[in-house]
Scaffold this motif. Structure first.
Motif, PDB file in Angstrom:
ATOM      1  N   LEU A  32      70.738 -41.133  -6.864  1.00 38.05           N
ATOM      2  CA  LEU A  32      69.595 -42.012  -7.109  1.00 38.05           C
ATOM      3  C   LEU A  32      68.949 -41.661  -8.450  1.00 38.05           C
ATOM      4  O   LEU A  32      68.474 -40.542  -8.635  1.00 38.05           O
ATOM      5  CB  LEU A  32      68.572 -41.879  -5.977  1.00 38.05           C
ATOM      6  CG  LEU A  32      69.094 -42.206  -4.581  1.00 38.05           C
ATOM      7  CD1 LEU A  32      68.046 -41.859  -3.535  1.00 38.05           C
ATOM      8  CD2 LEU A  32      69.491 -43.667  -4.482  1.00 38.05           C
ATOM      9  N   GLU A  34      66.350 -43.388  -9.524  1.00 39.32           N
ATOM     10  CA  GLU A  34      65.023 -44.001  -9.495  1.00 39.32           C
ATOM     11  C   GLU A  34      63.915 -42.952  -9.513  1.00 39.32           C
ATOM     12  O   GLU A  34      63.145 -42.782  -8.572  1.00 39.32           O
ATOM     13  CB  GLU A  34      64.893 -44.919  -8.277  1.00 39.32           C
ATOM     14  CG  GLU A  34      65.743 -46.160  -8.371  1.00 39.32           C
ATOM     15  CD  GLU A  34      67.231 -45.901  -8.209  1.00 39.32           C
ATOM     16  OE1 GLU A  34      68.047 -46.673  -8.762  1.00 39.32           O
ATOM     17  OE2 GLU A  34      67.576 -44.922  -7.525  1.00 39.32           O
ATOM     18  N   GLN A  35      63.824 -42.211 -10.609  1.00 34.56           N
ATOM     19  CA  GLN A  35      62.814 -41.168 -10.769  1.00 34.56           C
ATOM     20  C   GLN A  35      61.649 -41.627 -11.639  1.00 34.56           C
ATOM     21  O   GLN A  35      60.700 -40.869 -11.831  1.00 34.56           O
ATOM     22  CB  GLN A  35      63.448 -39.922 -11.415  1.00 34.56           C
ATOM     23  CG  GLN A  35      64.753 -39.486 -10.788  1.00 34.56           C
ATOM     24  CD  GLN A  35      64.609 -39.108  -9.332  1.00 34.56           C
ATOM     25  OE1 GLN A  35      63.644 -38.458  -8.939  1.00 34.56           O
ATOM     26  NE2 GLN A  35      65.569 -39.516  -8.504  1.00 34.56           N
ATOM     27  N   LEU A 110      61.307 -44.857  -2.380  1.00 34.60           N
ATOM     28  CA  LEU A 110      61.593 -43.576  -3.017  1.00 34.60           C
ATOM     29  C   LEU A 110      60.402 -43.149  -3.869  1.00 34.60           C
ATOM     30  O   LEU A 110      60.098 -43.778  -4.880  1.00 34.60           O
ATOM     31  CB  LEU A 110      62.836 -43.692  -3.902  1.00 34.60           C
ATOM     32  CG  LEU A 110      64.083 -44.264  -3.245  1.00 34.60           C
ATOM     33  CD1 LEU A 110      65.206 -44.372  -4.278  1.00 34.60           C
ATOM     34  CD2 LEU A 110      64.522 -43.396  -2.081  1.00 34.60           C
ATOM     35  N   THR A 131      63.689 -37.820  -5.304  1.00 30.53           N
ATOM     36  CA  THR A 131      64.791 -37.917  -4.350  1.00 30.53           C
ATOM     37  C   THR A 131      66.070 -38.181  -5.131  1.00 30.53           C
ATOM     38  O   THR A 131      66.373 -39.323  -5.456  1.00 30.53           O
ATOM     39  CB  THR A 131      64.527 -39.058  -3.351  1.00 30.53           C
ATOM     40  OG1 THR A 131      63.271 -38.844  -2.716  1.00 30.53           O
ATOM     41  CG2 THR A 131      65.618 -39.127  -2.301  1.00 30.53           C
ATOM     42  N   GLY A 134      70.639 -39.875  -1.701  1.00 27.86           N
ATOM     43  CA  GLY A 134      70.261 -40.362  -0.386  1.00 27.86           C
ATOM     44  C   GLY A 134      70.950 -41.663  -0.015  1.00 27.86           C
ATOM     45  O   GLY A 134      71.531 -42.346  -0.858  1.00 27.86           O
ATOM     46  N   PHE A 155      68.495 -37.695   3.650  1.00 27.36           N
ATOM     47  CA  PHE A 155      67.224 -37.506   2.946  1.00 27.36           C
ATOM     48  C   PHE A 155      67.348 -36.294   2.040  1.00 27.36           C
ATOM     49  O   PHE A 155      67.890 -35.255   2.432  1.00 27.36           O
ATOM     50  CB  PHE A 155      66.094 -37.291   3.944  1.00 27.36           C
ATOM     51  CG  PHE A 155      64.799 -36.849   3.297  1.00 27.36           C
ATOM     52  CD1 PHE A 155      63.980 -37.764   2.677  1.00 27.36           C
ATOM     53  CD2 PHE A 155      64.432 -35.509   3.311  1.00 27.36           C
ATOM     54  CE1 PHE A 155      62.804 -37.360   2.072  1.00 27.36           C
ATOM     55  CE2 PHE A 155      63.257 -35.095   2.708  1.00 27.36           C
ATOM     56  CZ  PHE A 155      62.436 -36.025   2.094  1.00 27.36           C
ATOM     57  N   SER A 417      59.729 -51.394  -8.560  1.00 24.96           N
ATOM     58  CA  SER A 417      59.065 -50.114  -8.754  1.00 24.96           C
ATOM     59  C   SER A 417      57.687 -50.312  -9.372  1.00 24.96           C
ATOM     60  O   SER A 417      57.517 -51.130 -10.286  1.00 24.96           O
ATOM     61  CB  SER A 417      59.915 -49.215  -9.661  1.00 24.96           C
ATOM     62  OG  SER A 417      59.352 -47.920  -9.773  1.00 24.96           O
TER      63      SER A 417
END
Length: 439
Positions: A32, A34-35, A110, A131, A134, A155, A417
């Motif tokens: 992932l 998506e930070q 997330l 995360t 996941g 997770f 997001s």
């Protein structure tokens, strides 16, 4: 060897295959990115050169030196995964009447955040949380592929404290730790000769692990308006401790708990941010993930100490390329967009019903609004195109419980997001910055 023991070993192999099918998700085959809300709007172009805001720490710890004072950033990304797996010719005939998976996608939110604190003109501290890996998928319980997967839930959570130092006005370096936790719960059906697949009993595997890796990076600013960033995240060695749930408790006692050793792949990130004019910037990114290091994973019984199965995942390395453009529409509003392509680690040789992934195209847009001198609001949207890919399991394949299974998986995802950045103070002196931004 008794018939009961043989059957127990067969079932243990099935369960072990389950672990592999989802552990590879945790380890990066469904990594992932998506930070960062800001980074998503650029399709993560320039993330390693600071274009993803404070959260660029995830890709390159040296970017912690790019912001003066005390600044925090938070993001929430909703991932709406949509997918269906349809059995085709090649599947065992007695499974075909049970049909497709139905909708396997499950929505997930997330969270991610990052904070940077400037100790001196040259020394900065930071912390990034998020995360990194996941998955949540849940097909219909009694579909044709239930012997290869009924549900998967993974997770993970990572804490990344870093320290950065400005060596010169054009060079910064950074290092940090990567403290990582993950937990998984996997469910599937156990094939029993003589029973209808609708009556196959359920089984599950649960496991978790804490472990630590490291990260390092540098930013280079050869002249005003240009930033080159290079970041590295090390492999993390996980000793997974797990338990098995069988319909017959006596079978669980044959093997007791299980363990597996897994090394996540290294990640190398390169980013370039180039100012075209005072209000427009182009961003580029390249990432390499060393998935091929995973190879085979052995599943070991804690009770007997023997390896009950090998998981020949045999991933290939993945390569990610992206380009993004930012424009300061006004002193308070910045708009951005990006396009990316990922040559992923999953193909027909190692694709599973738990992870029907493939090569990806990502298209994204986003914006930042400077509410006041301290608060900036961020929003982004992206669509992930995966398309149709073939799944093959059974004798002679990576995932094998002795029953042929063939299917076509059709997968895509929408990502929304939102986030904010907040400056907790107004530093008296501003550290030299490689880029002057208007937000």
């Amino acid at each position: 060897m008794t018939g009961g023991t043989t059957r127990a070993i067969t079932i243990a192999g099935i369960i072990a295959a389950s672990i592999g099918a989802t552990t590879d998700v945790q380890a990066g085959a469904f990594g992932l990115r998506e930070q960062s809300t800001q980074g998503l709007g650029l399709a993560f172009a320039g993330a390693a050169s600071g274009a993803a805001g404070v959260s660029s720490i995830f890709w390159n710890p040296a970017t912690v030196t790019m912001r003066p004072g005390f600044t925090s950033e938070q993001s929430l990304t909703f991932v709406n995964l949509t997918g269906e797996i349809r059995p085709t010719v090649g599947t065992a005939p007695f499974l075909l009447p049970f049909g497709d998976s139905g909708e396997i996608g499950q929505g997930a939110v997330l969270p991610a955040g990052a904070t940077s604190y400037q100790l001196t003109d040259r020394l900065s501290l930071g912390l990034q949380t998020g995360t990194p890996f996941g998955l949540v998928t849940k097909p219909r319980p009694d579909w044709a592929g239930s012997v290869y997967g009924r549900s998967s839930r993974v997770f993970s959570l990572a804490f990344n404290p870093v320290i950065g130092y400005r060596v010169t006005d054009w060079l910064s370096i950074g290092v940090g730790a990567n403290i990582e936790y993950f937990r998984l719960t996997l469910r599937q059906a156990i094939p029993v000769p003589g029973l209808s697949p609708a009556l196959y009993p359920p089984s599950f595997v649960k496991g978790e692990s804490w472990s630590v890796g490291w990260t390092a990076g540098a930013t280079i600013t050869p002249w005003d308006g240009t930033v080159l960033g290079i970041g590295y995240r090390s492999s993390v060695h996980h000793d997974i401790d797990g338990s098995i749930g069988f319909p017959n408790p006596a079978l669980a006692n044959v093997f007791g708990s299980i363990r597996a050793n897994l090394n996540t792949p290294e990640k190398l990130s390169v980013g370039l941010t180039q100012a075209i004019d005072p209000v427009t910037r182009i961003n580029l990114a390249f990432e390499w993930d060393n998935w091929s290091r995973i190879g085979d994973i052995g599943i070991v019984s804690n009770l007997t100490g023997t390896t009950v199965s090998h998981l020949p995942l045999n991933f290939k390395d993945s390569y990610f390329y992206s380009v993004g453009l930012e424009h300061d529409w006004s002193p308070n509003l910045t708009v951005r967009g990006g396009l990316a392509y990922e040559d992923g680690p999953i193909d027909t040789s190692n694709r599973s019903v738990r992870l029907p992934d493939g090569d990806r195209i990502i298209a994204s847009v986003g914006a930042s609004y400077r509410w006041n001198d301290k608060l900036t609001l961020n929003a982004s949207y992206a669509h992930l195109f995966v398309g149709k890919n073939r799944i093959l399991a059974g004798p002679g394949r990576n995932f094998d419980v002795g029953i042929p299974f063939a299917a076509i998986a059709d997968v895509s995802a929408d990502l929304v997001s939102v986030g904010f950045r907040y400056a907790w103070d107004s530093p008296a002196s501003v550290a030299p910055a490689p880029l002057v931004r208007k937000y």
